[in-house]
Design a protein around this motif. Structure first.
Motif, PDB file in Angstrom:
ATOM      1  N   CYS A  79       0.820  -1.217   0.000  1.00 39.94           N
ATOM      2  CA  CYS A  79       0.000   0.000   0.000  1.00 39.94           C
ATOM      3  C   CYS A  79       0.853   1.266   0.000  1.00 39.94           C
ATOM      4  N   ARG A  80       2.037   1.192   0.598  1.00 35.55           N
ATOM      5  CA  ARG A  80       2.890   2.379   0.700  1.00 35.55           C
ATOM      6  C   ARG A  80       3.804   2.574  -0.497  1.00 35.55           C
ATOM      7  N   LYS A  81       3.857   1.580  -1.369  1.00 36.88           N
ATOM      8  CA  LYS A  81       4.716   1.733  -2.554  1.00 36.88           C
ATOM      9  C   LYS A  81       4.111   2.759  -3.498  1.00 36.88           C
ATOM     10  N   SER A  82       4.963   3.545  -4.127  1.00 36.31           N
ATOM     11  CA  SER A  82       4.450   4.623  -4.981  1.00 36.31           C
ATOM     12  C   SER A  82       3.776   4.073  -6.244  1.00 36.31           C
ATOM     13  N   GLY A  83       4.153   2.889  -6.675  1.00 37.61           N
ATOM     14  CA  GLY A  83       3.576   2.343  -7.907  1.00 37.61           C
ATOM     15  C   GLY A  83       2.283   1.584  -7.693  1.00 37.61           C
ATOM     16  N   THR A  84       1.724   1.646  -6.465  1.00 36.94           N
ATOM     17  CA  THR A  84       0.503   0.889  -6.177  1.00 36.94           C
ATOM     18  C   THR A  84      -0.739   1.762  -6.341  1.00 36.94           C
ATOM     19  N   HIS A 111      -3.404   5.063   1.384  1.00 36.25           N
ATOM     20  CA  HIS A 111      -2.069   5.338   0.826  1.00 36.25           C
ATOM     21  C   HIS A 111      -2.010   5.246  -0.703  1.00 36.25           C
ATOM     22  N   PRO A 112      -2.528   4.187  -1.304  1.00 39.80           N
ATOM     23  CA  PRO A 112      -2.368   4.103  -2.761  1.00 39.80           C
ATOM     24  C   PRO A 112      -3.206   5.137  -3.483  1.00 39.80           C
ATOM     25  N   LYS A 113      -2.775   5.486  -4.677  1.00 36.14           N
ATOM     26  CA  LYS A 113      -3.549   6.384  -5.537  1.00 36.14           C
ATOM     27  C   LYS A 113      -4.859   5.667  -5.892  1.00 36.14           C
ATOM     28  N   SER A 130       1.222   8.836 -16.477  1.00 39.24           N
ATOM     29  CA  SER A 130       2.249   8.447 -15.513  1.00 39.24           C
ATOM     30  C   SER A 130       3.532   8.008 -16.230  1.00 39.24           C
ATOM     31  N   PRO A 182       1.968   1.217 -13.361  1.00 43.66           N
ATOM     32  CA  PRO A 182       1.712   0.807 -11.969  1.00 43.66           C
ATOM     33  C   PRO A 182       2.252  -0.596 -11.708  1.00 43.66           C
TER      34      PRO A 182
END
Ligand SMILES: [Zn+2]
Length: 201
Positions: free
Chosen positions: A143-148, A196-198, A167, A171
């Motif tokens: 959930c904290r990864k930027s690509g999620t 957290h995720p977009k 982007s 993702p």
């Protein structure tokens, strides 16, 4: 919403498996018209003549589930594998499916079908309603990864297709919540991890 569309497409054959109606109709008809006596009834009559008392001493077996296909998890008689791709589809994004516990036991389960179409390492299913940083360290890392991304509609959700076009990186993971609308809403809003995720739709 591409992934959701795909899931819908997968769902359609489940609603009306071509073999299912054919195999069920004759039995239903026989029952209505008082057709052949079911084998079980005949056996029961015989048992009465011998010694019905003996039956009480037989070990009680737990009710067995119908034999299931190990790939699509559907009963073998209505296995959908012939309709699924023979080889796993190549996808670059990982899917992380959060499944409401009630969804797991449904008759028309679509997640095993989806999983059967994807490489094992690309599709992870996690069952539950509440998740936390402490109990679910792997999920919280994802959930904290930027690509999620998380697929859930709402005012803050970006359009998935447009988001991917804009982007610079594709993702790495998409989180999908599997359940009814109210189950999904409950899972999405009551787990702070999913903030957290977009958010995309
Ligand atoms: Zn199958």
């Amino acid at each position: 919403m591409e992934s959701q569309k795909e899931a819908r497409i997968l769902q359609q054959p489940v609603a009306r498996p071509p073999g299912a109606s054919r195999s069920q109709t004759p039995n239903a008809k026989e029952r209505q018209e008082g057709g052949p006596v079911p084998a079980a009834a005949a056996l029961g009559a015989e048992a009465d003549d011998d010694s019905a008392d003996g039956l009480w001493e037989l070990p009680v077996e737990p009710a067995k589930r119908r034999p299931e296909c190990s790939r699509c998890s559907r009963p073998q008689k209505v296995c959908l594998c012939p309709f699924l791709p023979a080889h796993p589809l190549h996808i670059s994004t990982h899917l992380y499916i959060i499944q409401h516990p009630a969804e797991e036991n449904k008759v028309l389960r679509t997640v095993p079908l989806l999983a059967a179409c994807l490489p094992q390492d690309k599709c992870k299913v996690k069952i539950g309603r509440r998740f936390s940083e402490e109990r679910d360290p792997e999920l919280s890392t994802v959930c904290r990864k930027s690509g999620t991304l998380i697929l859930y509609p709402g005012a803050e959700a970006a359009n998935l297709e447009e988001f991917i076009l804009d982007s610079p990186v594709y993702p790495s993971t998409i989180i999908i919540i599997d359940g009814t609308w109210s189950q999904a809403k409950d899972i999405f809003y009551k787990n702070s991890l999913f903030r957290h995720p977009k958010q995309v739709n």
